[in-house]
Design a protein around this motif. Structure first.
Motif, PDB file in Angstrom:
ATOM      1  N   MET B   1      51.031  37.497  32.493  1.00  0.00           N
ATOM      2  CA  MET B   1      49.822  36.975  31.833  1.00  0.00           C
ATOM      3  C   MET B   1      48.616  37.132  32.747  1.00  0.00           C
ATOM      4  O   MET B   1      48.675  36.829  33.926  1.00  0.00           O
ATOM      5  CB  MET B   1      50.002  35.460  31.579  1.00  0.00           C
ATOM      6  N   THR B   2      47.548  37.545  32.184  1.00  0.00           N
ATOM      7  CA  THR B   2      46.329  37.559  32.976  1.00  0.00           C
ATOM      8  C   THR B   2      45.686  36.186  32.888  1.00  0.00           C
ATOM      9  O   THR B   2      46.088  35.352  32.112  1.00  0.00           O
ATOM     10  CB  THR B   2      45.360  38.613  32.462  1.00  0.00           C
ATOM     11  N   ILE B   4      43.743  33.129  32.001  1.00  0.00           N
ATOM     12  CA  ILE B   4      43.135  32.685  30.757  1.00  0.00           C
ATOM     13  C   ILE B   4      41.649  32.434  30.954  1.00  0.00           C
ATOM     14  O   ILE B   4      40.842  32.640  30.068  1.00  0.00           O
ATOM     15  CB  ILE B   4      43.822  31.411  30.288  1.00  0.00           C
ATOM     16  N   ALA B   7      38.898  35.336  30.376  1.00  0.00           N
ATOM     17  CA  ALA B   7      38.354  35.574  29.057  1.00  0.00           C
ATOM     18  C   ALA B   7      37.444  34.418  28.652  1.00  0.00           C
ATOM     19  O   ALA B   7      36.404  34.600  28.050  1.00  0.00           O
ATOM     20  CB  ALA B   7      39.486  35.721  28.059  1.00  0.00           C
ATOM     21  N   ALA B   8      37.876  33.215  29.037  1.00  0.00           N
ATOM     22  CA  ALA B   8      37.153  32.046  28.579  1.00  0.00           C
ATOM     23  C   ALA B   8      35.810  31.912  29.277  1.00  0.00           C
ATOM     24  O   ALA B   8      34.826  31.505  28.688  1.00  0.00           O
ATOM     25  CB  ALA B   8      37.985  30.808  28.833  1.00  0.00           C
ATOM     26  N   GLY B  27      38.012  27.425  28.342  1.00  0.00           N
ATOM     27  CA  GLY B  27      39.172  27.220  29.199  1.00  0.00           C
ATOM     28  C   GLY B  27      38.786  27.031  30.650  1.00  0.00           C
ATOM     29  O   GLY B  27      39.391  26.251  31.366  1.00  0.00           O
ATOM     30  N   ARG B 177      50.457  28.083  27.415  1.00  0.00           N
ATOM     31  CA  ARG B 177      49.242  28.476  26.699  1.00  0.00           C
ATOM     32  C   ARG B 177      47.983  28.038  27.442  1.00  0.00           C
ATOM     33  O   ARG B 177      46.974  27.699  26.850  1.00  0.00           O
ATOM     34  CB  ARG B 177      49.235  27.882  25.288  1.00  0.00           C
ATOM     35  N   ARG B 572      56.749  24.336  24.066  1.00  0.00           N
ATOM     36  CA  ARG B 572      57.806  25.283  24.438  1.00  0.00           C
ATOM     37  C   ARG B 572      57.511  25.780  25.829  1.00  0.00           C
ATOM     38  O   ARG B 572      56.411  26.205  26.118  1.00  0.00           O
ATOM     39  CB  ARG B 572      57.821  26.471  23.472  1.00  0.00           C
TER      40      ARG B 572
END
Lengths: 354, 756
Positions: B1-2, B4, B7-8, B27, B177, B572
């Motif tokens: 994962m890059t 978060i 992007a935010a 974020g 997430r 999860r």
């Protein structure tokens, strides 16, 4: 509404759960201000696609753009997208107005302003006067409108519907789907709409994305999908179809001469080459008569008939295989066992590419 | 994962003038490490590193050095030079805070957090109260080494800060997430379970393999665990006593069979007959919760002991000589059967109700008689429930400590043997650890069998749809058998409880029936003193201490239990199954084992907690947490997940969602957990008996002490006060919520699904 609607773009998006691929390399664009339906049988990945737009699922690969901005890694709370859930998901411990005002409230707006915005949207969906009821005191249709008002209140760039009609009874469905379509056009919203009901999809959509096995099977306007299905799956899924084997005997420009058992038809070739082809024959393209009707008919025996009031449905065994025929006329009912002729009209028959 | 945040944080997202949208946080802002970093520096540089005793104010003499000295000051002055390396992760975290590139920043945060945790814990475990804790360090560094006390305020807070910094970094790198709240919640719960469940249990394991001087000795372990006193079978061949393991198993099986049979009889009467006093059966479901387990044993002594009421009556009227038969296997068996039958009843009532009546109706329309239907349909469907009830009775009997303690006589079981190995004249911690291992193995095996064997055979007989059928009345012979077993037992139970309530008001049961308030007065006297009311009765101290500890433990249990339940059902993440298993583990461990392991683990630095109220609170929180987890899981699985998602799409983050949507819907579960953990904290005895101190004596241990001193009157008076207090608490709660769900003790997944 002052704001311009936004587009939604998927670029090679995949979503995997362990070994299971729910969405496989999907790309599409939803133009601003249009209503696009994600249609497909259960388990085809359409709901996952919708949740990917909402940010309730995170894409394993690919890019998701809303209004041109990359939102791939943004959480649901940070995307300017609202959703109407299949179960409506109204908060049972809040009144109608509290439910609708929830969005502005958690954004930190003053309570009075939040309620003002909520009341406005409740009026839009035609529930003024029911603000202080609790959701459990409303009918299914009213609950659904509360859910719509709640989704509208933040004036999102994109509005999502997850099978919004599945909890309503059959009569109400037609009304509500017209309401949703009218609302979308009045407010000029970008809407993504998930359903497994092809009739519903044909009725409300500007465009339809048909999904099958985690991939996009075909994209197009309702008319394109019905009249020019890309493959066997789409032909069978959008409206009923008899899938028959034929032979393309002669290419005539973009049309072709197709032999189907004893009959010959001239149809749009749609890129098919000389040789065996599959044909999709709509049930209403077939007509049952007691006497032979020129060249384009075959003999058959009625196996089964159902009287549905507005129409008659027959299952007919013929040299071409079993045929499903819908007779919309007011003809007499043919009893099972009767020998009849099945006539082919060229309008409801399509050659499937490959 | 890059990352978060990348992007935010970008400003590429077009924003329009729409109201409210400007408020949507991104974020990047949610992952803010500034305040945490500040707290970490304060914890290290300003707060007292070692001081934790909130009862006694820290001596401020010599600050920032001295007893309340801060970690930084002690490290720089050289008094505790081993604290200095902690500066490195702090500096790394500070660098991370100044780093603009989110990917690098979050990576640094994770690194700093992990390194910080490691640095603080390592120095704590290496440098103990008596110098180097490990022989090899001593050999390497030479000499006995420096000494230090356990972690205090500063150290504890710093550990927490490092943990949270690490969680923030992980969230920034896209875990869960990218939700920092969720990652932090998971991190905290996992850390707490590691510290207060796994760490003590592994200490027991380690201690079993060591001699009492702390050296590894495998041969000694083998000798201890194969000892004749544990596994001896002399009772089969001769008149000698059997090993304590066999005693325990034998008793467990007896109690399991008896409670299952009795519970089934009660359950059938309650659900399948038109018995008129069914309301009285409901009491059965409350009794085990409000009765401290050993109180039954106490009542049995007062009835059947050498000078018991029944014994006296028998000897007067029939000349039957007084004897001590009640002490030993018969007594313990009777007491445990009385105490645990209600548990079997509650499990089986659920199972009997869960059988779809249409199945029995189907059998009848196929012309089977009532008896045939019962034999071929009802009973087989009950089988998993019966096995479940048996295992519960078995495990409860294994874990029971109070009854064997007061009634055991010469009949030894593992739980009491462990106790005497710790507190008896011949204190032998290694032996206690070995015995605890045996007991733990038995219990875990039973739970494992339950999961493996019954878990897969569960017949979910009620689906989502309502079942319109009517349950069949019982066949005659079954009904007769049920009444014949259940009614005398119900009478017996009732008389035991009457005796408990009456016993405190007479001078001496069995000898002198003069009505008196002496027992209550000596325990609960309140006098008008100079400065107002004076609680001069002997029981007040322990009573108030119990209330205080229970009142502190209850909300903590609820918070941790419900948070865990929320994480289990709504999130999860990798390792979810292992996480769930570890939260249930503390429920499977017998209280005695917990008690011993807490003593072994928390009596020495770095986590030195014995003798404080804190360790009692912690013990209760982690003993009762699974109940909160279960009730949260049960409630949340009935609430559609789309409610949370709707809140998320409306721009609420998970903490806001939890507060505004989930918590209000969880209210019944919260209240149930609060009351349950409060009541359990008041009735527990097995674990706390190891952990009480002169300052924090608990009601139950006080009563056990009175019993051992032969002061039965005051013991029984105190017990009835406890029962009444808890009854009031439960009924008040019942009134408050209007839901009668409290009867469910931690019922392991039974076959029941609610009818639609």
């Amino acid at each position: 509404m002052s704001k311009a609607p936004a587009s939604v773009t998927f670029r090679n998006v995949s979503k995997r759960y362990g070994l299971v691929t729910a969405v496989d390399d999907v790309s599409f664009t939803i133009e601003p201000g249009t209503l696009v339906t994600l249609l497909g049988p259960s388990g085809c990945g359409k709901t996952t696609t919708l949740r990917l737009i909402a940010g309730l699922e995170m894409a394993s690969e690919g890019e998701i753009l809303i209004g041109g901005a990359d939102v791939t890694r943004l959480s649901a709370a940070d995307r300017d997208v609202s959703m109407v859930f299949q179960s409506y998901a109204l908060f049972p411990h809040m009144s109608v107005i509290e439910n609708v005002a929830y969005g502005p409230t958690v954004q930190g707006l003053p309570k009075a302003r939040a309620r003002e915005m909520a009341a406005e949207k409740i009026a839009v969906v035609g529930l003024a006067g029911l603000e202080n009821r609790s959701p459990s005191e409303l009918s299914g249709g009213q609950q659904q409108r509360v859910a719509v008002a709640r989704a509208l209140v933040l004036e999102p760039q994109v509005l999502l519907f997850d099978e919004p009609l599945s909890n309503l009874d059959a009569k109400l469905r037609r009304r509500v789907r017209e309401d949703i379509r009218a609302l979308q056009q009045d407010l000029n919203l970008t809407v993504a709409y998930v359903t497994h009901d092809q009739e519903e999809a044909l009725a409300v959509s500007d465009r339809i994305i048909v999904m099958s096995n985690a991939r996009i099977a075909q994209t197009g306007t309702p008319r394109e999908l019905y009249e020019q299905p890309a493959d066997l799956f789409v032909a069978d899924f959008i409206g009923d179809a008899n899938i028959l084997d034929g032979v393309l005997e002669e290419e005539r420009g973009d049309r072709g001469l197709v032999r189907l058992g004893s009959i010959q038809l001239e149809l749009a070739r749609r890129g098919a080459k000389k040789g065996p082809v599959k044909l999709a024959v709509r049930p209403d393209a077939l007509a049952i008569t007691t006497v032979a009707n020129g060249r384009a008919s075959v003999e058959g025996v009625i196996e089964h008939s159902s009287y549905l009031g507005r129409s008659l449905e027959y299952r007919v065994s013929s040299p071409l295989g079993e045929l499903f025929v819908v007779d919309n006329g007011r003809a007499a009912v043919h009893a099972p066992g009767s020998k009849i002729q099945v006539g082919f009209s060229e309008s409801g028959i399509v050659v499937l590419p490959n | 994962m890059t990352a978060i945040t990348e992007a935010a944080g970008g400003s590429s997202r077009p924003r329009s003038a729409g109201e409210g949208r400007g408020k949507r946080r991104t974020g990047a802002e949610s992952v803010r490490s500034g305040p945490l970093l500040l707290a970490a520096w304060i914890a290290y540089a300003l707060l007292p590193w070692y001081w934790l005793d909130f009862q006694a104010p820290a001596g401020m003499a010599g600050y920032p050095l001295g007893p309340a000295g801060s970690g930084l000051a002690l490290a720089l002055s050289g008094k505790a030079w081993w604290l200095a390396p902690i500066l490195i992760p702090l500096i790394v975290a500070t660098v991370a805070w100044r780093t603009a590139d989110p990917l690098r920043r979050n990576g640094l945060l994770v690194f700093a957090g992990a390194l910080g945790l490691w640095a603080v814990l390592k120095q704590g475990f290496v440098v103990g109260l008596k110098g180097w804790n490990f022989a090899w360090v001593a050999a390497l560094m030479g000499g006995p080494g420096p000494s230090q006390a356990g972690f205090g305020l500063g150290a504890g807070l710093l550990l927490l800060c490092f943990l949270l910094l690490m969680c923030q970094g992980l969230a920034g790198r896209g875990w869960c997430r990218g939700d920092a709240f969720i990652v932090s919640a998971v991190g905290i719960v996992v850390a707490l379970i590691l510290l207060f469940v796994f760490f003590p249990v592994s200490t027991i394991l380690a201690s079993a393999f060591q001699d009492n001087a702390g050296h590894l000795d495998f041969a000694l372990f083998v000798a201890k665990i194969t000892d004749q006193s544990i596994w001896g079978l002399d009772c089969v061949t001769g008149r000698l006593r059997c090993g304590v393991a066999w005693n325990t198993l034998f008793l467990g099986v007896l109690v399991g069979v008896a409670t299952t049979a009795l519970g089934l009889a009660f359950a059938l009467i309650a659900t399948r007959t038109d018995f008129r006093l069914k309301g009285a059966l409901r009491i059965l479901s409350i009794l085990p919760i409000i009765t401290p387990p050993f109180v039954i044993g106490l009542a049995l002594i007062l009835l059947f002991g050498r000078s018991g009421a029944v014994t006296a009556w028998l000897s007067e009227w029939f000349g039957i000589p007084r004897s001590r038969w009640i002490y030993g296997l018969p007594g313990i068996f009777l007491a445990q059967a009385l105490a645990f039958t209600p548990i079997a009843y509650m499990v089986l009532v659920g199972v009997v109700q869960g059988i779809a009546p249409s199945l029995e109706e189907a059998s009848q329309t196929l012309r089977a008689s009532r008896w045939t239907t019962f034999r071929t349909v009802t009973l087989p469907l009950l089988r998993p429930g019966l096995a479940n009830a048996f295992l519960l009775g078995f495990v409860e009997s294994l874990a029971d400590f109070g009854n064997p303690l007061v009634l055991g006589g010469n009949f030894e079981v593992l739980s009491t043997k462990i106790f005497f190995a710790v507190v008896g004249s011949a204190t032998d911690q290694g032996r206690a650890a070995v015995l605890s291992l045996v007991l733990l193995a038995f219990t875990l095996l039973a739970f494992w069998a339950q999961q493996m064997w019954i878990g897969k055979k569960v017949y979910v007989t009620v689906g989502g749809k309502g079942d319109a059928g009517l349950p069949l009345p019982l066949p005659k012979r079954v009904a007769v058998a049920c009444y014949a077993t259940a009614l005398p037992w119900a009478l017996f139970t009732a008389s035991v409880y009457v005796l408990i309530l009456v016993g405190g008001f007479v001078r001496s049961l069995g000898r002198d029936y003069t009505i008196t308030l002496d027992h209550y007065l000596s325990g609960f006297r309140i006098e008008q003193g100079a400065g107002g009311l004076v609680f001069s009765g002997g029981a007040w101290d322990s009573f108030f201490a119990t209330l205080e500890v229970a009142a502190m433990a209850a909300p903590l249990t609820a918070v941790i239990g419900l948070l865990t339940g929320y994480l289990l059902t709504r999130q999860r993440f990798a390792g979810l199954r292992a996480f769930e298993f570890s939260t249930m583990l503390s429920f499977a461990i017998p209280g005695t084992v917990i008690g011993v392991s807490y003593i072994l683990a928390f009596n020495v630095p770095p986590f030195e907690l014995t003798g404080t109220a804190l360790i009692l609170v912690i013990c209760f929180v982690f003993r009762n947490m699974p109940v909160g987890v279960r009730s949260a899981v049960a409630t949340l699985s009935q609430i559609d997940k789309s409610l949370d998602e709707a809140s998320l799409t409306l721009g609420a983050r998970s903490w806001t969602t939890l507060r505004l949507v989930v918590l209000p819907l969880l209210r019944p579960a919260i209240l149930a957990t609060l009351v349950y953990s409060f009541v359990r904290a008041m009735t527990a005895v097995s674990a706390v008996i190891f952990l009480v101190s002169a300052k924090y004596n608990m009601a139950t241990t006080y009563i056990v002490g009175r019993v051992e001193a032969g002061e039965f009157g005051i013991a029984i008076a105190y017990a009835s006060v406890l029962i009444v207090v808890m009854l009031v608490a439960i009924l008040g709660f019942d009134r408050l919520v209007g839901k009668r769900k409290l009867g469910r003790r931690e019922a392991p997944p039974v076959t029941v699904a609610a009818g639609g």
